[in-house]
Design a protein around this motif. Structure first.
Motif, mmCIF file in Angstrom:
data_model
loop_
_atom_site.group_PDB
_atom_site.id
_atom_site.type_symbol
_atom_site.label_atom_id
_atom_site.label_comp_id
_atom_site.label_asym_id
_atom_site.label_seq_id
_atom_site.Cartn_x
_atom_site.Cartn_y
_atom_site.Cartn_z
ATOM 1 N N PHE A 131 131.909 -7.524 80.005
ATOM 2 C CA PHE A 131 131.130 -8.346 80.922
ATOM 3 C C PHE A 131 129.801 -8.745 80.293
ATOM 4 O O PHE A 131 129.375 -9.901 80.370
ATOM 5 N N ILE A 132 129.134 -7.789 79.660
ATOM 6 C CA ILE A 132 127.853 -8.079 79.006
ATOM 7 C C ILE A 132 128.060 -9.090 77.873
ATOM 8 O O ILE A 132 127.241 -9.992 77.666
ATOM 9 N N MET A 156 125.906 -11.550 69.380
ATOM 10 C CA MET A 156 125.848 -10.451 70.341
ATOM 11 C C MET A 156 127.115 -10.410 71.186
ATOM 12 O O MET A 156 127.692 -9.347 71.423
ATOM 13 N N ALA A 157 127.532 -11.583 71.656
ATOM 14 C CA ALA A 157 128.759 -11.653 72.457
ATOM 15 C C ALA A 157 129.956 -11.125 71.684
ATOM 16 O O ALA A 157 130.801 -10.403 72.226
ATOM 17 N N PRO A 164 134.805 -8.909 71.418
ATOM 18 C CA PRO A 164 135.481 -9.621 70.331
ATOM 19 C C PRO A 164 136.833 -10.193 70.731
ATOM 20 O O PRO A 164 137.344 -11.095 70.058
ATOM 21 N N GLU A 165 137.406 -9.695 71.827
ATOM 22 C CA GLU A 165 138.716 -10.184 72.251
ATOM 23 C C GLU A 165 138.652 -11.593 72.849
ATOM 24 O O GLU A 165 139.687 -12.262 72.974
ATOM 25 N N PHE A 219 127.618 -14.691 75.846
ATOM 26 C CA PHE A 219 128.308 -15.944 75.502
ATOM 27 C C PHE A 219 127.789 -17.096 76.361
ATOM 28 O O PHE A 219 127.502 -18.188 75.849
ATOM 29 N N ASP A 220 127.641 -16.871 77.656
ATOM 30 C CA ASP A 220 127.146 -17.909 78.557
ATOM 31 C C ASP A 220 125.739 -18.347 78.168
ATOM 32 O O ASP A 220 125.413 -19.537 78.204
ATOM 33 N N ILE A 221 124.901 -17.391 77.802
ATOM 34 C CA ILE A 221 123.538 -17.744 77.415
ATOM 35 C C ILE A 221 123.549 -18.499 76.088
ATOM 36 O O ILE A 221 122.799 -19.469 75.904
#
Length: 249
Positions: A197-198, A223-224, A229-230, A203-205
């Motif tokens: 989730f984090i 970071m995402a 990684p999946e 990723f969204d940011i």
């Protein structure tokens, strides 16, 4: 171009790339100690805002909300309804709106959601998961194409909560129909781990910077990738960002 001007340009670009590389390497280690079971939604909410991990201790709205939840549970013995009342009555968090409003930083980062009382699916879900983690509630975030929703309960008996519709309940079948165009990754309808989730939030940011600040976008994508990684969207957007980078020399 004279020699001194050329040296100045090269030095400036070299400094920028070294600084960027340092950020890419350092931030994942700052945000995650490598043990997913120890990750806290509350601490990560603070770190994403560049605050100390215990920053919630000084946020009165957070403490007032937990006190409200505890008193509601004591009176009703209904943890699910108490959680819904906390999010959509006591805190009265509204949907920020479709499109860009739902994925802006103010709609993704839970401390901003708590302050502004407006959110997209990620920010509301993150805030709800912070409460759940604080009170031991059986709450999970569930991934859909371009969306997450909340699931309360066990694998045998659960209720879906739509974060953008004040906890309205859609069945899994209704969600499948609503998002049937995808793109589907194989990760849908499985509870997201905290790290995943984090990573999705990072990723969204990163996506917010993809058009105007490529180095910063790549930092968030790195970071995402460390956390989730999946998720195939990360690699895809990393490639887009890298292809937009200028030749440093």
């Amino acid at each position: 171009m004279n020699l001194s001007s050329l040296v100045s340009r090269l030095s400036s670009k070299l400094f920028w790339w070294l600084f960027f590389a340092t950020l890419v390497i350092a931030l994942p280690f700052l945000l995650w100690n490598g043990k997913s079971e120890s990750m806290s939604y509350r601490e990560m909410a603070c770190v994403f805002e560049e605050r100390a991990p215990g920053c919630l201790d000084s946020i009165s709205d957070w403490h007032a909300g937990l006190a409200y939840f505890d008193s509601s549970v004591a009176a009703t013995h209904d943890t699910l309804q108490s959680l819904k009342n906390l999010l959509w009555q006591f805190w009265n968090i509204e949907f920020a709106g479709a499109g860009e409003a739902a994925v802006a930083k103010d709609a993704v980062l839970p401390l901003r959601v708590l302050a502004n009382k407006r959110s997209g699916c990620m920010g509301l879900s993150w805030l709800a998961l912070m409460v759940a983690q604080s009170r031991g509630l059986p709450l999970d975030a569930i991934l859909l194409p371009g969306h997450v929703f909340l699931r309360y309960g066990s694998s045998d008996s659960f209720v879906n909560l739509e974060p953008n519709r004040r906890g309205f309940t859609y069945t899994d079948e209704e969600y499948r129909e609503k998002y049937k165009k995808g793109p589907w990754t194989g990760l849908e309808f499985k509870p997201l781990e905290t790290r995943q989730f984090i990573g999705l939030a990072a990723f969204d940011i990163g996506n917010l910077y993809l058009e105007n600040d490529i180095p910063r976008a790549l930092t968030w994508y790195r970071m995402a990738e460390e956390f989730f990684p999946e998720y195939p969207g990360i690699e895809a957007n990393q490639s887009i960002a890298k292809n937009r980078l200028p030749n440093p020399f």
